[in-house]
Design a protein around this motif. Structure first.
Motif, mmCIF file in Angstrom:
data_model
loop_
_atom_site.group_PDB
_atom_site.id
_atom_site.type_symbol
_atom_site.label_atom_id
_atom_site.label_comp_id
_atom_site.label_asym_id
_atom_site.label_seq_id
_atom_site.Cartn_x
_atom_site.Cartn_y
_atom_site.Cartn_z
ATOM 1 N N LEU A 50 0.829 -1.212 0.000
ATOM 2 C CA LEU A 50 0.000 0.000 0.000
ATOM 3 C C LEU A 50 0.863 1.263 0.000
ATOM 4 O O LEU A 50 0.521 2.256 -0.653
ATOM 5 C CB LEU A 50 -0.953 -0.023 1.193
ATOM 6 N N TRP A 51 1.991 1.218 0.703
ATOM 7 C CA TRP A 51 2.936 2.336 0.686
ATOM 8 C C TRP A 51 3.479 2.554 -0.726
ATOM 9 O O TRP A 51 3.622 3.692 -1.178
ATOM 10 C CB TRP A 51 4.077 2.064 1.673
ATOM 11 N N PRO A 87 9.024 -1.328 -5.421
ATOM 12 C CA PRO A 87 9.394 0.064 -5.709
ATOM 13 C C PRO A 87 8.135 0.912 -5.904
ATOM 14 O O PRO A 87 7.086 0.392 -6.285
ATOM 15 C CB PRO A 87 10.189 -0.037 -7.011
ATOM 16 N N ARG A 88 8.271 2.193 -5.657
ATOM 17 C CA ARG A 88 7.130 3.096 -5.805
ATOM 18 C C ARG A 88 6.542 2.983 -7.210
ATOM 19 O O ARG A 88 7.269 2.997 -8.204
ATOM 20 C CB ARG A 88 7.558 4.538 -5.552
ATOM 21 N N ASP A 89 5.234 2.827 -7.258
ATOM 22 C CA ASP A 89 4.452 2.804 -8.494
ATOM 23 C C ASP A 89 4.855 1.719 -9.484
ATOM 24 O O ASP A 89 4.678 1.885 -10.690
ATOM 25 C CB ASP A 89 4.485 4.185 -9.173
ATOM 26 N N GLY A 90 5.371 0.593 -8.988
ATOM 27 C CA GLY A 90 5.692 -0.530 -9.861
ATOM 28 C C GLY A 90 4.490 -1.432 -10.067
ATOM 29 O O GLY A 90 3.543 -1.441 -9.277
ATOM 30 N N ALA A 91 4.512 -2.211 -11.134
ATOM 31 C CA ALA A 91 3.389 -3.095 -11.466
ATOM 32 C C ALA A 91 3.146 -4.141 -10.374
ATOM 33 O O ALA A 91 2.002 -4.392 -9.992
ATOM 34 C CB ALA A 91 3.646 -3.779 -12.808
ATOM 35 N N ALA A 92 4.205 -4.739 -9.857
ATOM 36 C CA ALA A 92 4.043 -5.754 -8.806
ATOM 37 C C ALA A 92 3.439 -5.140 -7.548
ATOM 38 O O ALA A 92 2.592 -5.758 -6.891
ATOM 39 C CB ALA A 92 5.383 -6.414 -8.481
ATOM 40 N N GLY A 93 3.847 -3.922 -7.230
ATOM 41 C CA GLY A 93 3.291 -3.226 -6.073
ATOM 42 C C GLY A 93 1.822 -2.914 -6.248
ATOM 43 O O GLY A 93 1.031 -3.028 -5.307
ATOM 44 N N ARG A 94 1.434 -2.525 -7.469
ATOM 45 C CA ARG A 94 0.013 -2.248 -7.734
ATOM 46 C C ARG A 94 -0.822 -3.494 -7.500
ATOM 47 O O ARG A 94 -1.873 -3.445 -6.870
ATOM 48 C CB ARG A 94 -0.180 -1.725 -9.159
ATOM 49 N N GLU A 95 -0.365 -4.621 -8.021
ATOM 50 C CA GLU A 95 -1.119 -5.866 -7.848
ATOM 51 C C GLU A 95 -1.172 -6.286 -6.388
ATOM 52 O O GLU A 95 -2.221 -6.710 -5.897
ATOM 53 C CB GLU A 95 -0.525 -6.970 -8.726
ATOM 54 N N ALA A 96 -0.067 -6.159 -5.684
ATOM 55 C CA ALA A 96 -0.048 -6.508 -4.259
ATOM 56 C C ALA A 96 -0.939 -5.560 -3.457
ATOM 57 O O ALA A 96 -1.608 -5.975 -2.510
ATOM 58 C CB ALA A 96 1.385 -6.482 -3.728
ATOM 59 N N ALA A 97 -0.969 -4.284 -3.842
ATOM 60 C CA ALA A 97 -1.820 -3.311 -3.146
ATOM 61 C C ALA A 97 -3.293 -3.630 -3.353
ATOM 62 O O ALA A 97 -4.097 -3.509 -2.423
ATOM 63 C CB ALA A 97 -1.507 -1.894 -3.630
#
Length: 158
Positions: free
Chosen positions: A17-18, A77-87
């Motif tokens: 989420l961060w 990393p900020r605004d990465g694809a993997a982060g979006r999916e995890a969020a």
């Protein structure tokens, strides 16, 4: 689920989420503190948990990679694809835990990702359906049930 497992999942969710700007650095530090209390303990986690609220937004980015590596968790990393999916998965778990309603969940997803993220396309469509309930043939309870089903699938992804 063991308390340490739940704490690791909560920390991982906060990191996701961060990474998309949904929560701040102090929320990640709070999750790190909770993880320590639950029994997770590594040098990097201790340093992360020791950040003050004033330091958090500046230091979290630099401290997270080492702390997460020591715990075997992913850094997004900020605004990465993997982060979006995890969020998205983290938000789904929060909704399923009752932190917000199905319609609030779809609204958050729709505002953040629109119809551009394939993973959340159905949720964006369901948010549109909430807007047209009075004109359609579906009830709010029916749309809520479909949102819940989508959220369960998303929550199970990670």
């Amino acid at each position: 689920m063991m308390p340490t497992e739940a704490a690791a999942i909560a920390l991982q969710d906060h990191v996701a989420l961060w990474s998309v700007g949904e929560v701040g650095g102090s929320d990640v530090v709070g999750a790190a503190c909770d993880a320590l209390v639950a029994g997770l303990d590594t040098p990097g986690l201790r340093v992360l948990a020791a950040c003050t609220r004033a330091e958090a937004d500046y230091d979290v980015h630099d401290l997270l990679p080492a702390a997460l590596h020591e715990l075997g968790l992913a850094f997004y990393p900020r605004d990465g694809a993997a982060g979006r999916e995890a969020a998205v998965s983290a938000l789904a778990r929060r909704m399923l835990a009752g932190e917000f309603t199905p319609s609030e969940f779809t609204l958050r997803i729709h505002r953040r990702y629109g119809h551009a993220l394939p993973l959340t396309e159905r949720l964006a469509q369901l948010d549109d359906e909430y807007e047209t309930l009075e004109y359609g043939d579906r009830t709010e309870a029916e749309v809520d049930a479909e949102v819940m089903a989508e959220a369960r699938k998303l929550a199970a992804r990670s």
